[in-house]
Scaffold this active site. Sequence first.
Site, mmCIF file in Angstrom:
data_model
loop_
_atom_site.group_PDB
_atom_site.id
_atom_site.type_symbol
_atom_site.label_atom_id
_atom_site.label_comp_id
_atom_site.label_asym_id
_atom_site.label_seq_id
_atom_site.Cartn_x
_atom_site.Cartn_y
_atom_site.Cartn_z
ATOM 1 N N MET A 21 0.809 -1.220 0.000
ATOM 2 C CA MET A 21 0.000 0.000 0.000
ATOM 3 C C MET A 21 0.841 1.267 0.000
ATOM 4 O O MET A 21 0.286 2.356 -0.013
ATOM 5 C CB MET A 21 -0.947 0.000 1.199
ATOM 6 C CG MET A 21 -2.034 -1.055 1.099
ATOM 7 S SD MET A 21 -3.325 -0.867 2.346
ATOM 8 C CE MET A 21 -2.421 -1.212 3.846
ATOM 9 N N ASP A 137 -6.862 -4.132 9.204
ATOM 10 C CA ASP A 137 -5.530 -4.723 9.049
ATOM 11 C C ASP A 137 -4.770 -4.645 10.376
ATOM 12 O O ASP A 137 -3.599 -4.266 10.413
ATOM 13 C CB ASP A 137 -4.764 -3.997 7.937
ATOM 14 C CG ASP A 137 -3.579 -4.810 7.412
ATOM 15 O OD1 ASP A 137 -3.558 -6.047 7.642
ATOM 16 O OD2 ASP A 137 -2.678 -4.226 6.785
#
Length: 522
Positions: A21, A137
């Site tokens: 990411m 997450d």
Amino acid sequence: MNGRVIADRYELAALIGQGGMGQVWTAYDRRLDRRVAVKLLRPDHMAAATGADEMRRRFVRECRVTAQVSHPGLVTVHDAGSDADDLYLVMQHVDGADLADHLAEHEPYPWRWAVAVAAQLCAVLAAVHAVPIVHRDLKPRNVMVKPDGTVTVLDLGVASVVDTDTTRLTHTGSPIGSPAYMAPEQAMGGAVGPYTDLYALGVLLHELLSGTVPFAGSTALGVLHRHLYEPPQPVRRLRPEVPGPLEALVLRLLAKDPADRPSGAQEVYEALAPLLPAPGAAPAGPMDPTRPFLRPLAPWPDRAAAPAAPPQLPPPPTHAPPVPAPAGAPAGRPDVAAAVDEVKRLLGEGRITQAVDVLGAILPAAAAEHGEHSAVVRILRRQYASTLMDDGQYRRALPELRRLADDRAAEAGPADPQALQYRYDAALCLEQLGEATAALAEYRAILPHHEDARRQPGGDAGRAFDIRHRIGHLLLTAGDHSAAHRHLQELLYDTERTYGPYHPLAAELRRALQHQQQVRGA
């Protein structure tokens, strides 16, 4: 990239982390002369399906929603924006070690330390879920242990930036998150909620107590399959000294069905509280996560006294801003028309939170002046509910939408398009709040009306297909994988008949069904 200056202010110094990411850098804030951490995201690399512009819009919205949460266990966000091709997030620089390294340095991890870490994480999650935000997450690499033993959660909202629609998969066909910490509903691409973070907390707690995650494997699909179908090994088989109630709590957190997990982070904290060490004892050493419970906010005995804190300014007012009154109007009487103009201006400038405050302040006055069921009040209430949703305040938007839906249905009937729109938005709020069962019931209740409209000459199938899509993912969340598979398969058939095989929804459904098949057969 070392030496690059972001937004003419933040000078990148050293790369400290990199993943799918983006990158995390230490940097210097030239304006305030302080060290910060800067996370860089590349929307063009992560948003092949949605487009970079949509990614930027999501990023701005997620930063705004995340900024609503204030908690000492969350990393402070200082700034956010875009620079060249990157989105950037500027955060406080946190000294300490991430929890994965802390575990490796102290294995076997004292079970009281594990309890203290989990209790601190519960406090953070309770604040986050109240917004509501789902971390998605939570894992040891996203938790920092500071020298005073307190833990700080990182990357709140970052996973949501990549995919804010909780019912969708990424363009790679994989759900957001890390496979080792992924709840069954997340592994299958279902809707996520606070219960998803509680499962990840259970994985993390199991790892701290046993030294390993409960489900490991050589492939990501194999790990996801084990999350779905294998029971976790009780930690007392590996560490008999772990208290029985703690083992039972871990097993509840790791329940396959979200309904079998604790009701929220508050309940988990209450279960952990009796296992925390008694206040007053000395910490076991530096970076002892029990210290915040043993000696809350106590100064370090071996450090020089800190200088006196500067005088504090009075806190800003928490009430909504005053609504303007027209010239010649009686004192204290707000001007509804002026307030509406002010809301339009604020929304045009992207100042959504301020627009919410103005609308919330003007509604009672408008109802008193024009009547609760007047057209003016309904328009204001509709704008208020819509703006609350844009601001991520789903809990406040829900009762407004239900009132609007009931009033409209009473006048025009339950099949009225506007009444159905209000009910659809209410279902979206329920879904975002993690109330999957209630959201599923609401979607099912309005679906027949949209299916009837779809079958009319010239009818649009878009809303009916969207609702069916969401129902399928909520069925996955509820653990009814067979029903979800049939439901999505039927939707794929209808989508291809209506739009053709190359429509984006058809392609996404094929990816989702293929992913589910791969996980189940891994």
